[in-house]
Write an enzyme that holds these catalytic residues in place. Structure first.
Site, mmCIF file in Angstrom:
data_model
loop_
_atom_site.group_PDB
_atom_site.id
_atom_site.type_symbol
_atom_site.label_atom_id
_atom_site.label_comp_id
_atom_site.label_asym_id
_atom_site.label_seq_id
_atom_site.Cartn_x
_atom_site.Cartn_y
_atom_site.Cartn_z
ATOM 1 N N ASN A 7 2.462 -3.690 8.874
ATOM 2 C CA ASN A 7 2.696 -2.597 7.932
ATOM 3 C C ASN A 7 1.818 -2.860 6.723
ATOM 4 O O ASN A 7 2.159 -3.690 5.872
ATOM 5 C CB ASN A 7 4.174 -2.545 7.544
ATOM 6 C CG ASN A 7 4.502 -1.400 6.602
ATOM 7 O OD1 ASN A 7 3.617 -0.718 6.100
ATOM 8 N ND2 ASN A 7 5.775 -1.191 6.331
ATOM 9 N N ARG A 85 2.176 0.406 11.683
ATOM 10 C CA ARG A 85 2.788 1.535 10.998
ATOM 11 C C ARG A 85 1.673 2.342 10.338
ATOM 12 O O ARG A 85 0.897 1.813 9.539
ATOM 13 C CB ARG A 85 3.766 1.060 9.926
ATOM 14 C CG ARG A 85 4.402 2.230 9.175
ATOM 15 C CD ARG A 85 4.992 1.788 7.859
ATOM 16 N NE ARG A 85 5.551 2.921 7.130
ATOM 17 C CZ ARG A 85 5.591 3.004 5.808
ATOM 18 N NH1 ARG A 85 5.086 2.038 5.061
ATOM 19 N NH2 ARG A 85 6.128 4.049 5.221
ATOM 20 N N HIS A 174 9.472 8.443 6.842
ATOM 21 C CA HIS A 174 10.559 7.535 7.250
ATOM 22 C C HIS A 174 11.037 7.826 8.676
ATOM 23 O O HIS A 174 12.161 7.485 9.050
ATOM 24 C CB HIS A 174 11.766 7.634 6.298
ATOM 25 C CG HIS A 174 11.492 7.220 4.898
ATOM 26 N ND1 HIS A 174 11.982 7.922 3.821
ATOM 27 C CD2 HIS A 174 10.775 6.186 4.400
ATOM 28 C CE1 HIS A 174 11.582 7.344 2.699
ATOM 29 N NE2 HIS A 174 10.846 6.289 3.030
ATOM 30 N N ARG A 235 9.792 8.312 -8.158
ATOM 31 C CA ARG A 235 9.346 9.657 -7.794
ATOM 32 C C ARG A 235 10.390 10.684 -8.201
ATOM 33 O O ARG A 235 11.589 10.455 -8.064
ATOM 34 C CB ARG A 235 9.102 9.763 -6.285
ATOM 35 C CG ARG A 235 8.026 8.841 -5.766
ATOM 36 C CD ARG A 235 7.877 8.962 -4.260
ATOM 37 N NE ARG A 235 7.291 7.760 -3.696
ATOM 38 C CZ ARG A 235 7.453 7.360 -2.446
ATOM 39 N NH1 ARG A 235 8.198 8.074 -1.611
ATOM 40 N NH2 ARG A 235 6.889 6.262 -2.014
ATOM 41 N N GLU A 379 12.894 -1.149 11.056
ATOM 42 C CA GLU A 379 11.690 -0.409 11.423
ATOM 43 C C GLU A 379 10.727 -1.254 12.246
ATOM 44 O O GLU A 379 10.040 -0.739 13.136
ATOM 45 C CB GLU A 379 11.003 0.124 10.161
ATOM 46 C CG GLU A 379 11.826 1.177 9.435
ATOM 47 C CD GLU A 379 11.196 1.636 8.143
ATOM 48 O OE1 GLU A 379 10.357 2.546 8.210
ATOM 49 O OE2 GLU A 379 11.533 1.090 7.075
#
Length: 395
Positions: A7, A85, A174, A235, A379
């Protein structure tokens, strides 16, 4: 036979070496500050941790050092595949893909959609191809899971040419996490996944909610970029699009500067004026810090409202899943959210909710009411599984 999961961020590389069938984790770690002074590689194995100086090296240097570590363990020949990823696959990819020159070029074409993420993902792929030339390389896309959304969910009410010529639509992110926890929740509820309508809430520094019908994404809160949707660490989530022009004119900022502030200076940090970390905000709110209290309240309010919208997308709700750093560890956020969602049939089990932290999962609502679960996401395992599926199909 081991699968290496990578990742890659712009200056970081998270990795895990595991067997997707047995879940056995052989080695994991994180390379940070890549390409900068102080670059280092952290290696975790069998409960022990070591840190290696990379002398300012970038992704290639980190992978070369990782290869040396694997060689020392006698494992490089056992690494049969590398799963990457990749944040944005646009409309090109609705499933993981074996990386070919054509696939890599399609990932490059998505760079304008994810300018901070895809270039780093590409750098990781190219470095891994050099370090592991005999291993199959597979791209697993954050956006792929959401390619099952219908047009009513993914289209914006904007000029048709924007979509046709520039790909302006909702993509969602996601996806790997949402897919994994939906599968795990089905097992916990002892029901087939294809018979379940679930709402999954991945809550962390980046947060999103997904409506999962029979194992397929039918709506999600993030959009063209990861900025849309919930309030997050830094965010803003949803804002009036007219804000960009207004703030640009009033504050003398460029549109890029406004977007940058909405990505890096807003969210929990902007509301609280204190921190983007939910743990710090909960502690501060307990000391009656007004900004922290406001940030928590807005976060929960927006989250509950989005869950309710996903319920409308599904028509029938069989369960709600909390995951991610906040979802797995903040009993306060879960309790406050479920209190607002009583209208859907949730009733909190306070003791179960308090116990579901620090890696403990399970149901947190009372028996006889609509299930809400805490599920620990993984993940890396999901990427390894999908990588194995692609490589088996190749054989």
């Amino acid at each position: 036979m081991w699968t290496l999961v990578l990742n890659c961020g712009s200056s970081s590389l998270k990795f895990a070496l595991l067997d997707p069938d047995t879940r056995e984790l052989q080695l994991s770690g994180l390379a940070e500050r890549l390409g900068l002074e102080g670059a280092s590689l952290r290696l975790d194995r069998a409960g022990e941790r070591r840190t290696v100086d990379l002398a300012g090296g970038a992704h290639a240097a980190a992978l070369e050092r990782l290869l040396a570590e694997l060689t020392g363990l006698g494992l490089p020949g056992g690494v049969t595949a590398v799963g990457h990823r990749v944040v944005h696959g646009g409309e090109h990819f609705s499933a993981p893909a074996l990386i070919t020159p054509e696939v890599l070029e399609a990932i490059r074409e998505c760079v304008p959609l994810a300018p901070l993420h895809n270039p780093a993902n590409i750098a990781g792929i190219e470095a891994a191809q050099a370090a592991f030339p005999d291993a199959a390389q597979v791209a697993v896309f954050d956006t792929a899971f959401h390619q099952t959304m219908p047009p009513v969910a993914y289209r914006y009410a904007v000029p048709e040419a924007w979509y046709r010529q520039h790909g302006v639509r909702r993509y969602g992110f996601h996806g790997t996490s949402h897919a994994y926890v939906a599968q795990e929740a089905a097992g916990m509820l002892r029901r087939p996944l294809d018979d379940l309508n679930l709402i999954t809430a991945h809550l962390g520094n980046g947060s999103s909610v997904c409506a999962v019908a029979g194992g397929r994404s039918v709506d999600t809160s993030m959009g063209l970029t990861p900025l849309e949707g919930l309030v997050m660490g830094t965010r803003s989530g949803d804002v009036d699009p007219g804000m960009h022009d207004y703030v640009a004119r009033q504050a003398g900022l460029s549109l890029s500067e406004v977007t940058g502030a909405l990505n890096r200076e807003s969210g929990l940090l902007g509301l609280s004026g204190l921190s983007s970390d939910m743990r710090e905000l909960e502690e501060a709110a307990g000391r009656r810090h007004e900004g922290a209290r406001l940030a928590l309240d807005v976060f929960v309010y927006r989250l509950a409202g989005t869950v309710a919208r996903m319920a409308a997308a599904l028509g029938r709700v069989d369960g709600l899943v909390f995951t991610g750093g906040i979802g797995e560890n903040s009993s306060y956020v879960r309790a406050a959210t479920l209190e607002r969602l009583g209208v859907l049939g949730f009733a909190l089990d306070e003791a179960a909710n308090a116990a579901a932290v620090r890696g403990r999962s399970g149901r947190i609502t009372r028996e006889g009411t609509l299930p809400a679960l805490v599920v620990n996401t993984n993940e890396e395992l999901m990427i390894a599984r999908q990588t194995r599926e692609v490589t088996l199909g190749r054989q």
